[in-house]
Motif scaffolding. Structure first.
Motif, PDB file in Angstrom:
ATOM      1  N   UNK A  14     -39.852  40.807  10.984  1.00  0.00           N
ATOM      2  CA  UNK A  14     -40.320  42.027  11.644  1.00  0.00           C
ATOM      3  C   UNK A  14     -39.158  42.704  12.369  1.00  0.00           C
ATOM      4  N   UNK A  15     -38.356  41.915  13.081  1.00  0.00           N
ATOM      5  CA  UNK A  15     -37.172  42.470  13.743  1.00  0.00           C
ATOM      6  C   UNK A  15     -36.216  43.070  12.717  1.00  0.00           C
ATOM      7  N   UNK A  16     -36.074  42.390  11.590  1.00  0.00           N
ATOM      8  CA  UNK A  16     -35.185  42.867  10.521  1.00  0.00           C
ATOM      9  C   UNK A  16     -35.642  44.220   9.989  1.00  0.00           C
ATOM     10  N   UNK A  59     -27.144  48.519  11.580  1.00  0.00           N
ATOM     11  CA  UNK A  59     -26.536  47.643  10.573  1.00  0.00           C
ATOM     12  C   UNK A  59     -25.700  46.528  11.189  1.00  0.00           C
ATOM     13  N   UNK A  60     -25.180  46.726  12.395  1.00  0.00           N
ATOM     14  CA  UNK A  60     -24.372  45.686  13.038  1.00  0.00           C
ATOM     15  C   UNK A  60     -25.197  44.419  13.280  1.00  0.00           C
ATOM     16  N   UNK A  61     -26.503  44.544  13.426  1.00  0.00           N
ATOM     17  CA  UNK A  61     -27.375  43.387  13.578  1.00  0.00           C
ATOM     18  C   UNK A  61     -28.172  43.093  12.306  1.00  0.00           C
ATOM     19  N   UNK A  89     -25.989  40.793   9.537  1.00  0.00           N
ATOM     20  CA  UNK A  89     -25.859  39.358   9.843  1.00  0.00           C
ATOM     21  C   UNK A  89     -27.210  38.637   9.894  1.00  0.00           C
ATOM     22  N   UNK A  90     -28.241  39.328  10.397  1.00  0.00           N
ATOM     23  CA  UNK A  90     -29.564  38.709  10.430  1.00  0.00           C
ATOM     24  C   UNK A  90     -30.070  38.463   9.016  1.00  0.00           C
ATOM     25  N   UNK A  91     -29.764  39.372   8.098  1.00  0.00           N
ATOM     26  CA  UNK A  91     -30.164  39.184   6.695  1.00  0.00           C
ATOM     27  C   UNK A  91     -29.515  37.926   6.114  1.00  0.00           C
ATOM     28  N   UNK A  92     -28.250  37.727   6.404  1.00  0.00           N
ATOM     29  CA  UNK A  92     -27.557  36.532   5.912  1.00  0.00           C
ATOM     30  C   UNK A  92     -28.172  35.271   6.526  1.00  0.00           C
ATOM     31  N   UNK A  93     -28.467  35.319   7.814  1.00  0.00           N
ATOM     32  CA  UNK A  93     -29.074  34.168   8.484  1.00  0.00           C
ATOM     33  C   UNK A  93     -30.464  33.876   7.922  1.00  0.00           C
ATOM     34  N   UNK A  94     -31.225  34.918   7.622  1.00  0.00           N
ATOM     35  CA  UNK A  94     -32.559  34.732   7.056  1.00  0.00           C
ATOM     36  C   UNK A  94     -32.500  34.102   5.669  1.00  0.00           C
TER      37      UNK A  94
END
Length: 128
Positions: free
Chosen positions: A79-81, A90-92, A95-100
């Motif tokens: 949801x945050x993504x 895009x700065x967050x 990286x969040x996409x990679x972590x997910x």
């Protein structure tokens, strides 16, 4: 029910991976953002289904609620993504996409072991 949980997590992981592909298409194609947007909402709905299946699996088995907490946490992050993508942070978002993707792959491996465990126990019991 564990097999359904496994299938849901497999679909979720595949969709997270496809989102990385559509992100690249978004930069290369004039209407690539449509694919990425459609994929993000599809992933969100599959993640909601993951929460529902995790709750049902937990209630039926009476085991640990850990898969429910994992699914709920993943839903919060997805949801945050979505919001980060909608507001072009895009700065967050990247990286969040990679972590997910990494988290979903690790969780898939864990669920696969859980799904294989009953089959292994049944095979061992049958051979005695």
């Amino acid at each position: 029910m564990v097999k359904l949980l496994h299938a849901t997590v497999t679909l979720q992981t595949a969709l997270v991976f496809v989102q990385s592909i559509t992100a690249g298409l978004m930069m290369a194609l004039p209407h690539g953002h449509v694919l990425h947007s459609a994929g993000s909402y599809t992933l969100w709905f599959v993640t909601v289904a993951h929460v529902v299946v995790a709750v049902l699996a937990w209630r039926r088995s009476g085991g640990s609620p850990e898969p429910v907490w994992s699914a709920a946490g993943f839903l919060a992050l997805i949801t945050a993504q979505v919001f980060l993508g909608v507001y072009h942070v895009t700065a967050l978002h990247v990286p969040l996409a990679a972590a997910l993707l990494v988290a979903s792959l690790l969780y898939l491996v864990r669920i696969r072991r859980l799904a294989a465990a009953p089959a292994t126990a049944a095979t061992a019991a049958a051979t005695r």
